[in-house]
Design a protein around this motif. Structure first.
Motif, short mmCIF file in Angstrom:
data_model
loop_
_atom_site.label_atom_id
_atom_site.label_comp_id
_atom_site.label_asym_id
_atom_site.label_seq_id
_atom_site.Cartn_x
_atom_site.Cartn_y
_atom_site.Cartn_z
N ALA A 20 -1.52 38.96 127.59
CA ALA A 20 -2.77 39.19 126.87
C ALA A 20 -3.62 37.92 126.82
CB ALA A 20 -2.47 39.68 125.45
N LEU A 21 -3.00 36.79 126.54
CA LEU A 21 -3.76 35.54 126.49
C LEU A 21 -4.21 35.10 127.88
CD1 LEU A 21 -2.27 33.08 123.84
CD2 LEU A 21 -4.52 34.13 123.93
N ALA A 22 -3.41 35.38 128.89
CA ALA A 22 -3.83 35.06 130.25
C ALA A 22 -5.08 35.86 130.62
CB ALA A 22 -2.70 35.34 131.24
N GLY A 23 -5.10 37.15 130.22
CA GLY A 23 -6.28 37.95 130.46
C GLY A 23 -7.48 37.45 129.68
N LEU A 24 -7.26 37.04 128.42
CA LEU A 24 -8.35 36.49 127.61
C LEU A 24 -8.90 35.22 128.25
CD1 LEU A 24 -10.04 36.34 125.00
CD2 LEU A 24 -8.13 35.10 123.95
N ASP A 25 -8.01 34.36 128.73
CA ASP A 25 -8.46 33.12 129.36
C ASP A 25 -9.27 33.41 130.63
OD1 ASP A 25 -8.39 30.16 129.82
OD2 ASP A 25 -7.26 30.80 131.58
N ALA A 26 -8.82 34.38 131.43
CA ALA A 26 -9.57 34.72 132.64
C ALA A 26 -10.96 35.25 132.30
CB ALA A 26 -8.79 35.76 133.46
N TRP A 27 -11.04 36.04 131.24
CA TRP A 27 -12.35 36.57 130.81
C TRP A 27 -13.26 35.44 130.35
CZ3 TRP A 27 -14.57 36.70 125.83
CH2 TRP A 27 -15.72 37.47 125.72
N LEU B 19 -9.86 25.42 125.71
CA LEU B 19 -8.50 24.98 125.41
C LEU B 19 -8.26 24.93 123.91
CD1 LEU B 19 -7.47 22.08 127.83
CD2 LEU B 19 -6.39 24.30 127.52
N ALA B 20 -9.24 24.41 123.16
CA ALA B 20 -9.08 24.34 121.71
C ALA B 20 -8.91 25.73 121.11
CB ALA B 20 -10.28 23.63 121.09
N ILE C 83 -5.40 27.03 121.98
CA ILE C 83 -4.40 26.36 121.15
C ILE C 83 -4.42 26.93 119.74
CG2 ILE C 83 -3.74 24.15 120.12
CD1 ILE C 83 -4.79 22.78 122.63
N ALA C 84 -5.62 27.14 119.19
CA ALA C 84 -5.73 27.69 117.84
C ALA C 84 -5.12 29.09 117.76
CB ALA C 84 -7.20 27.73 117.42
N ILE C 85 -5.34 29.91 118.79
CA ILE C 85 -4.75 31.26 118.81
C ILE C 85 -3.23 31.18 118.86
CG2 ILE C 85 -4.55 33.39 120.13
CD1 ILE C 85 -7.46 33.01 120.98
N GLY C 86 -2.71 30.33 119.75
CA GLY C 86 -1.26 30.20 119.87
C GLY C 86 -0.62 29.70 118.59
N ALA D 151 2.46 33.34 123.20
CA ALA D 151 1.13 32.73 123.11
C ALA D 151 1.21 31.22 123.30
CB ALA D 151 0.52 33.06 121.75
N ILE D 152 2.22 30.60 122.71
CA ILE D 152 2.35 29.15 122.83
C ILE D 152 2.67 28.74 124.26
CG2 ILE D 152 3.80 27.19 122.12
CD1 ILE D 152 3.98 28.53 119.37
N VAL D 153 3.54 29.49 124.93
CA VAL D 153 3.87 29.17 126.32
C VAL D 153 2.63 29.25 127.20
CG1 VAL D 153 5.19 29.94 128.33
CG2 VAL D 153 6.29 29.85 126.09
N GLN D 154 1.80 30.27 126.97
CA GLN D 154 0.59 30.39 127.79
C GLN D 154 -0.37 29.22 127.54
OE1 GLN D 154 -2.83 31.17 127.77
NE2 GLN D 154 -2.82 31.67 129.95
#
Length: 400
Positions: free
Chosen positions: A230-237, A255-256, A259-262, A356-359
């Motif tokens: 899910a976070l990988a998809g969010l980052d791509a978007w 990035l900030a 990190i806050a989400i994770g 989430a943290i690993v991503q």
């Protein structure tokens, strides 16, 4: 004429959606038939029924003990008698028989004493004994306005305020050189890596304590995988939306946010533990514990603003938003943990925090590269070790 030209579809063929629907309907029909008629073709099982119950929640009120139990075995279970400390007690049940994976509420009429331990035995109609335990009896807090206010206050103390305090390091970071930024990003990776390890261990522990009706420790890895994707998809978007993204990796603002989400998802798991401990009276709400959590989580705010050191000055509203994203879930976790006791769901949510943290670590890693393009250089190794040791050291302050 190109030799690669495609020939028109042959007449008489079913459209692809219709063909897929037909295959799915066939598979479903066969499986339903097996479920309905397959059991009649098999020999009857010999031996006594397999009866398994898991106590999911215990609520103590003056003069009564309420147990929420779930059938984790293959056969229905009927509770015939209940004993507390080897004495049979009167009880009421929400249903006479508990089906597979179903739950029921047992209300025991028993004058328990505050602070005392109790051994509870559930006797089924077949004579099987299922044991449960209350290591420390304390009245379950009522979910009134004062209760919710306390959970919000706890979330602010251990989540929002410490993370926001850590952001005060941003002016200092903006004056640091590139080498210090590399070191700080490595420190952030070490901090997040320790959070991921800590969350994994907590999730596996919660999974082992569950009844296993919907899974155990494997839920940690399921939640981690779903969160990572899910976070990988969010980052791509976000990468597509931000045309000015840096070629070497993610921009500081993105990035900030990641990190806050994770960290926010991890703090949700931390709030779960706090709320659950408060609900059973196992949390000592002392000033030392609050200060310990504050010191422990202040470094998380430092990790959030580290990528912003090289970017343009962020607005105060942006910083407050990042602080709420990272610290606010502690409030939700405390409320959820104190009111809903489901080990499987807690295990899954702890796994979500881990994924989430690993991503986020994957996103931060390119920012650690030195001038020669090396990812793991002496400064990076030093920063990773320092981040892990810092979080480990502060975690000792919050062992309640």
């Amino acid at each position: 004429m190109s030799g690669a030209a495609q020939s028109p579809p042959a007449s008489g063929r079913l459209p692809l959606p219709l063909l897929a629907a037909g295959i799915v309907a066939l598979v479903v029909t066969v499986l339903v038939a097996l479920a309905l008629a397959g059991g009649d073709s098999l020999p009857e099982r010999s031996g006594p029924p397999i009866e398994e119950l898991a106590v999911e929640r215990t609520v103590l009120r003056p003069g009564e003990i309420e147990l929420t139990v779930r059938n984790t075995g293959p056969d229905p279970v009927a509770i015939a008698q209940v004993s507390v400390n080897d004495a049979f007690v009167d009880f009421a049940r929400s249903t006479p028989e508990i089906g597979r994976l179903s739950s029921a509420t047992l209300t025991l009429d028993y004058p328990w004493q505050d602070g005392s331990p109790y051994a509870i035995n559930l006797l089924t109609s077949t004579g099987a004994v299922i044991a449960a335990e209350i290591p420390f009896a304390v009245e379950t807090p009522a979910t009134d306005g004062d209760f919710f206010g306390l959970m919000v206050l706890l979330g602010l103390y251990v989540g929002v305020i410490p993370v926001t305090l850590g952001m005060f390091f941003l002016p200092l970071l903006r004056r640091a050189g590139s080498r210090w930024i590399e070191l700080l990003m490595a420190f952030t990776v070490g901090l997040l890596a320790f959070l991921a390890l800590d969350g994994t261990l907590e999730g596996l522990e919660a999974g082992n304590e569950s009844g296993g009706a919907f899974g155990g420790g494997e839920l940690v890895f399921l939640g981690a995988g779903l969160a990572y994707l899910a976070l990988a998809g969010l980052d791509a978007w976000m990468r597509r939306r931000r045309s000015g993204a840096e070629a070497a990796g993610a921009s500081g603002g993105r990035l900030a946010l990641l990190i806050a989400i994770g960290i926010g998802l991890h703090n949700f798991g931390e709030g779960l533990a706090i709320g659950s401990a408060y609900a059973i009276g196992a949390l000592a709400l002392g000033a030392f514990l609050v200060v310990g959590f504050a010191i422990h989580n202040t470094s998380e705010g430092l990790a959030i603003v580290a990528p912003l050191a090289a970017d343009r000055r962020p607005s105060l509203l942006v910083l407050l938003g990042l602080g709420l994203i990272a610290g606010g879930p502690a409030i939700l976790g405390a409320l959820f943990g104190a009111t809903v006791s489901n080990p499987e769901l807690s295990t899954l949510l702890l796994g979500v925090g881990v994924g989430a943290i690993v991503q986020v670590i994957v996103q931060i890693a390119p920012a650690m590269r030195d001038g020669d393009g090396r990812l793991l250089h002496p400064r990076a190794a030093l920063g990773i070790a320092a981040g892990a040791l810092a979080l480990y050291g502060t975690s000792l302050l919050v062992a309640a």
